[in-house]
Write a protein that holds these residues in place. Sequence first.
Motif, PDB file in Angstrom:
ATOM      1  N   VAL A  33       0.835  -1.204   0.000  1.00 56.46           N
ATOM      2  CA  VAL A  33       0.000   0.000   0.000  1.00 56.46           C
ATOM      3  C   VAL A  33       0.869   1.253   0.000  1.00 56.46           C
ATOM      4  CG1 VAL A  33      -1.712   1.298   1.321  1.00 56.46           C
ATOM      5  CG2 VAL A  33      -1.943  -1.174   1.099  1.00 56.46           C
ATOM      6  N   LEU A  37       0.665   4.084  -2.816  1.00 55.34           N
ATOM      7  CA  LEU A  37       0.364   5.489  -2.516  1.00 55.34           C
ATOM      8  C   LEU A  37       1.470   6.413  -3.008  1.00 55.34           C
ATOM      9  CD1 LEU A  37      -1.217   5.217   1.042  1.00 55.34           C
ATOM     10  CD2 LEU A  37      -2.377   5.740  -1.123  1.00 55.34           C
ATOM     11  N   ARG A  38       2.715   6.010  -2.827  1.00 54.73           N
ATOM     12  CA  ARG A  38       3.841   6.812  -3.306  1.00 54.73           C
ATOM     13  C   ARG A  38       3.768   6.961  -4.834  1.00 54.73           C
ATOM     14  NH1 ARG A  38       7.500   4.258  -0.735  1.00 54.73           N
ATOM     15  NH2 ARG A  38       8.185   2.874  -2.402  1.00 54.73           N
ATOM     16  N   GLY A  40       1.071   6.672  -6.600  1.00 59.92           N
ATOM     17  CA  GLY A  40      -0.108   7.502  -6.852  1.00 59.92           C
ATOM     18  C   GLY A  40       0.173   8.983  -6.670  1.00 59.92           C
ATOM     19  N   VAL A  41       0.957   9.325  -5.662  1.00 51.25           N
ATOM     20  CA  VAL A  41       1.312  10.733  -5.436  1.00 51.25           C
ATOM     21  C   VAL A  41       2.137  11.267  -6.609  1.00 51.25           C
ATOM     22  CG1 VAL A  41       2.721  12.277  -4.001  1.00 51.25           C
ATOM     23  CG2 VAL A  41       1.122  10.694  -2.928  1.00 51.25           C
ATOM     24  N   MET A 142      -4.264  10.264  -8.616  1.00 55.86           N
ATOM     25  CA  MET A 142      -3.613   9.613  -7.476  1.00 55.86           C
ATOM     26  C   MET A 142      -4.420   8.391  -7.031  1.00 55.86           C
ATOM     27  SD  MET A 142      -2.838  11.067  -3.710  1.00 55.86           S
ATOM     28  CE  MET A 142      -2.689   9.905  -2.382  1.00 55.86           C
ATOM     29  N   LEU A 143      -5.723   8.561  -6.915  1.00 57.57           N
ATOM     30  CA  LEU A 143      -6.593   7.460  -6.503  1.00 57.57           C
ATOM     31  C   LEU A 143      -6.566   6.329  -7.534  1.00 57.57           C
ATOM     32  CD1 LEU A 143      -8.779   6.327  -4.593  1.00 57.57           C
ATOM     33  CD2 LEU A 143     -10.449   7.534  -6.000  1.00 57.57           C
ATOM     34  N   SER A 146      -2.957   4.575  -7.702  1.00 58.50           N
ATOM     35  CA  SER A 146      -2.705   3.760  -6.504  1.00 58.50           C
ATOM     36  C   SER A 146      -3.527   2.477  -6.558  1.00 58.50           C
ATOM     37  CB  SER A 146      -3.055   4.547  -5.235  1.00 58.50           C
ATOM     38  OG  SER A 146      -2.211   5.652  -5.079  1.00 58.50           O
ATOM     39  N   THR A 147      -4.782   2.605  -6.949  1.00 56.89           N
ATOM     40  CA  THR A 147      -5.648   1.439  -7.102  1.00 56.89           C
ATOM     41  C   THR A 147      -5.119   0.513  -8.189  1.00 56.89           C
ATOM     42  OG1 THR A 147      -7.554   2.749  -6.386  1.00 56.89           O
ATOM     43  CG2 THR A 147      -8.022   0.693  -7.572  1.00 56.89           C
TER      44      THR A 147
END
Length: 185
Positions: A33, A37-38, A40-41, A142-143, A146-147
């Motif tokens: 995760v 997230l990284r 995604g950012v 980003m969402l 990441s997904t």
Amino acid sequence: MTPVSIGVLAVSMSVDAFVAALGRGASLRRPGVGFALRTGVIFGLIEAITPLIGWALGMAFSQYVAAVDHWIAFALLGAVGGHMVWQAWRGGAAEDRAPLTLWATVVTAIGTSIDAMAVGVSLAFLEVNILVIAAAIGCTTMLFSSTGILAGRYLGRQFGRLAETLGGCALFALGALILVEHLAG
């Protein structure tokens, strides 16, 4: 622009990042995760910055940016997609490969955000709040990315080389589609 139209624009600008992240997630050793997230950012920040750049360029140089954006997107996405396919079939399992480097993540994010720059150019000729639109595109990307990394993790375990090959082909096809759409007018 209405909130609904901004939402539709944000989702449409994020789909290619989702496809890219899905393919990359399939090629990595069990990304967690935090990694998702990284990634995604990075995708979100670049996708938020590019319409701002496009908007600024649109205010000054719209004919020059529109003339080459499709070639840039095709070259970046084609190269990253081709590398993914080569990586999938060169030997060794995905689990044995090094994790996605920061540079490769940035290049992929730039490749998938060229269309957002082109949208920014077109928004320069409308009375819109470019900061709100860029923030919506960045957060949605980003969402989605990441997904995509996490979904690719599952697909990678289930389908291995096939998922990575399909992800690479999807990136190449996305670059080709951008090129064809622009050349066809």
